[in-house]
Design a protein around this motif. Structure first.
Motif, short mmCIF file in Angstrom:
data_model
loop_
_atom_site.label_atom_id
_atom_site.label_comp_id
_atom_site.label_asym_id
_atom_site.label_seq_id
_atom_site.Cartn_x
_atom_site.Cartn_y
_atom_site.Cartn_z
N VAL A 51 9.84 2.08 4.77
CA VAL A 51 8.43 1.91 4.42
C VAL A 51 7.80 0.96 5.43
O VAL A 51 8.25 -0.17 5.60
N THR A 52 6.75 1.44 6.10
CA THR A 52 6.06 0.58 7.07
C THR A 52 4.83 -0.10 6.48
O THR A 52 4.40 -1.13 6.96
N ALA A 53 4.26 0.48 5.42
CA ALA A 53 3.11 -0.11 4.74
C ALA A 53 3.00 0.52 3.36
O ALA A 53 3.33 1.70 3.18
N ALA A 54 2.53 -0.27 2.40
CA ALA A 54 2.32 0.24 1.05
C ALA A 54 1.18 -0.55 0.42
O ALA A 54 1.07 -1.76 0.64
N ARG A 55 0.36 0.15 -0.32
CA ARG A 55 -0.74 -0.54 -1.00
C ARG A 55 -1.06 0.16 -2.31
O ARG A 55 -0.97 1.39 -2.40
N PRO A 56 -1.42 -0.63 -3.32
CA PRO A 56 -1.81 -0.03 -4.59
C PRO A 56 -3.18 0.63 -4.45
O PRO A 56 -4.01 0.21 -3.64
N LEU A 57 -3.40 1.67 -5.22
CA LEU A 57 -4.68 2.39 -5.25
C LEU A 57 -5.16 2.53 -6.69
O LEU A 57 -4.36 2.46 -7.62
N GLU A 58 -6.43 2.77 -6.84
CA GLU A 58 -7.02 3.11 -8.13
C GLU A 58 -6.59 2.15 -9.23
O GLU A 58 -6.05 2.56 -10.26
N GLU A 59 -6.82 0.87 -8.99
CA GLU A 59 -6.52 -0.19 -9.95
C GLU A 59 -5.08 -0.18 -10.41
O GLU A 59 -4.77 -0.40 -11.58
N THR A 61 -2.93 2.39 -10.55
CA THR A 61 -2.38 3.64 -11.10
C THR A 61 -1.84 4.56 -10.02
O THR A 61 -1.24 5.59 -10.32
N GLY A 62 -2.04 4.16 -8.76
CA GLY A 62 -1.53 4.96 -7.65
C GLY A 62 -1.12 4.06 -6.50
O GLY A 62 -1.28 2.83 -6.56
N ARG A 63 -0.57 4.69 -5.47
CA ARG A 63 -0.13 3.96 -4.28
C ARG A 63 -0.35 4.83 -3.06
O ARG A 63 -0.36 6.05 -3.17
N GLU A 64 -0.48 4.18 -1.91
CA GLU A 64 -0.40 4.87 -0.64
C GLU A 64 0.76 4.24 0.11
O GLU A 64 0.83 3.02 0.25
N VAL A 65 1.68 5.08 0.56
CA VAL A 65 2.88 4.60 1.23
C VAL A 65 2.97 5.27 2.60
O VAL A 65 2.80 6.48 2.72
N ARG A 66 3.23 4.46 3.61
CA ARG A 66 3.44 4.95 4.98
C ARG A 66 4.90 4.72 5.33
O ARG A 66 5.43 3.63 5.12
N LEU A 67 5.52 5.77 5.88
CA LEU A 67 6.93 5.72 6.22
C LEU A 67 7.13 5.74 7.72
O LEU A 67 6.26 6.20 8.46
N ARG A 68 8.30 5.25 8.15
CA ARG A 68 8.65 5.38 9.56
C ARG A 68 8.55 6.84 9.95
O ARG A 68 8.89 7.73 9.17
N GLY A 69 8.11 7.11 11.16
CA GLY A 69 7.95 8.48 11.61
C GLY A 69 6.56 9.02 11.37
O GLY A 69 6.24 10.13 11.79
N GLY A 70 5.70 8.26 10.66
CA GLY A 70 4.31 8.67 10.49
C GLY A 70 3.95 9.37 9.20
O GLY A 70 2.80 9.74 9.00
N THR A 71 4.91 9.58 8.30
CA THR A 71 4.59 10.22 7.03
C THR A 71 3.73 9.29 6.19
O THR A 71 4.02 8.11 6.07
N MET A 73 1.96 9.18 2.27
CA MET A 73 1.94 9.82 0.97
C MET A 73 1.05 9.05 0.01
O MET A 73 1.10 7.82 -0.03
N ARG A 74 0.27 9.79 -0.74
CA ARG A 74 -0.49 9.22 -1.86
C ARG A 74 0.27 9.57 -3.12
O ARG A 74 0.73 10.71 -3.28
N GLU A 75 0.39 8.59 -4.02
CA GLU A 75 1.23 8.76 -5.20
C GLU A 75 0.48 8.35 -6.47
O GLU A 75 -0.44 7.54 -6.41
N THR A 76 0.95 8.89 -7.59
CA THR A 76 0.47 8.49 -8.91
C THR A 76 1.63 7.89 -9.67
O THR A 76 2.73 8.46 -9.68
N ILE A 77 1.41 6.74 -10.30
CA ILE A 77 2.44 6.09 -11.10
C ILE A 77 2.63 6.90 -12.38
O ILE A 77 1.67 7.19 -13.10
N LEU A 78 3.87 7.27 -12.67
CA LEU A 78 4.20 8.04 -13.88
C LEU A 78 4.74 7.15 -15.00
O LEU A 78 4.56 7.47 -16.17
N ALA A 79 5.44 6.09 -14.65
CA ALA A 79 6.01 5.18 -15.65
C ALA A 79 6.08 3.78 -15.06
O ALA A 79 6.53 3.61 -13.93
N ALA A 80 5.62 2.82 -15.83
CA ALA A 80 5.69 1.41 -15.43
C ALA A 80 6.09 0.63 -16.68
O ALA A 80 5.24 0.10 -17.39
N GLN A 81 7.39 0.63 -16.96
CA GLN A 81 7.93 -0.04 -18.14
C GLN A 81 8.68 -1.28 -17.66
O GLN A 81 9.77 -1.17 -17.09
N PRO A 82 8.08 -2.46 -17.87
CA PRO A 82 8.67 -3.70 -17.34
C PRO A 82 10.16 -3.83 -17.67
O PRO A 82 10.58 -3.60 -18.80
#
Length: 159
Positions: A51-59, A61-71, A73-82
């Motif tokens: 992972v080269t960069a990651a940031r939370p999105l939409e308060e 509920t989501g994330r944007e993740v950048r991977l080595r090699g240039g990929t 991805m935008r993601e949606t959190i499905l489960a966040a159980q502490p």
């Protein structure tokens, strides 16, 4: 150019055509491990070198993740159980071949530490599935290295 992935639910983690599952024992507490996964999204590159960069999105509920090699991805959190589970699915990606993706991190207390289990669940084209199966050992090494670095970061030891 980013393209949408097939939306999947948490059950995809168990039913995906391709599942890679890895586990590691950490000295860090389940609370600290969960916070690093779910609350400190920008900190992921400090311990997961793919992972080269990651940031939370939409308060959160989501994330944007950048991977080595240039990929990217935008993601949606499905489960966040502490202290139990953190899971997300891929919604958009700029890489070819991937059709659907969900990842789950299970956190289980073990003595004074934590057992961390990561499931990478995917569907994709034939060449994508072949390449991922071929790279299974490398993904496992990346997970083990990430778990070691995360534990070192959380406990203050040389990870």
């Amino acid at each position: 150019m980013s393209r949408p992935l097939r939306p999947v639910g948490i059950d995809f983690v168990e039913s995906a055509p391709l599942r890679l599952v890895y586990a590691a024992e950490l000295s860090a507490s389940p609370e600290d491990v969960y916070r690093a996964l779910a609350d400190d999204v920008p900190g992921w590159p400090l311990w997961f070198t793919a992972v080269t960069a990651a940031r939370p999105l939409e308060e959160g509920t989501g994330r944007e993740v950048r991977l080595r090699g240039g990929t990217v991805m935008r993601e949606t959190i499905l489960a966040a159980q502490p202290c139990e589970r953190y899971a997300y699915r891929g919604d958009e990606v700029n890489a070819p071949g991937l059709r659907a993706l969900a990842e789950e991190w299970l956190i289980t207390p073990v003595g004074a530490g934590t057992r961390l289990r990561w499931t990478f669940a995917a569907d994709g084209s034939g060449p994508f599935r072949f390449a991922l199966r071929l790279g299974r050992a490398g993904v496992g090494r990346a997970f083990r290295d990430a778990a070691r670095r995360l534990d070192g970061r959380l406990t203050g030891s040389a990870g």
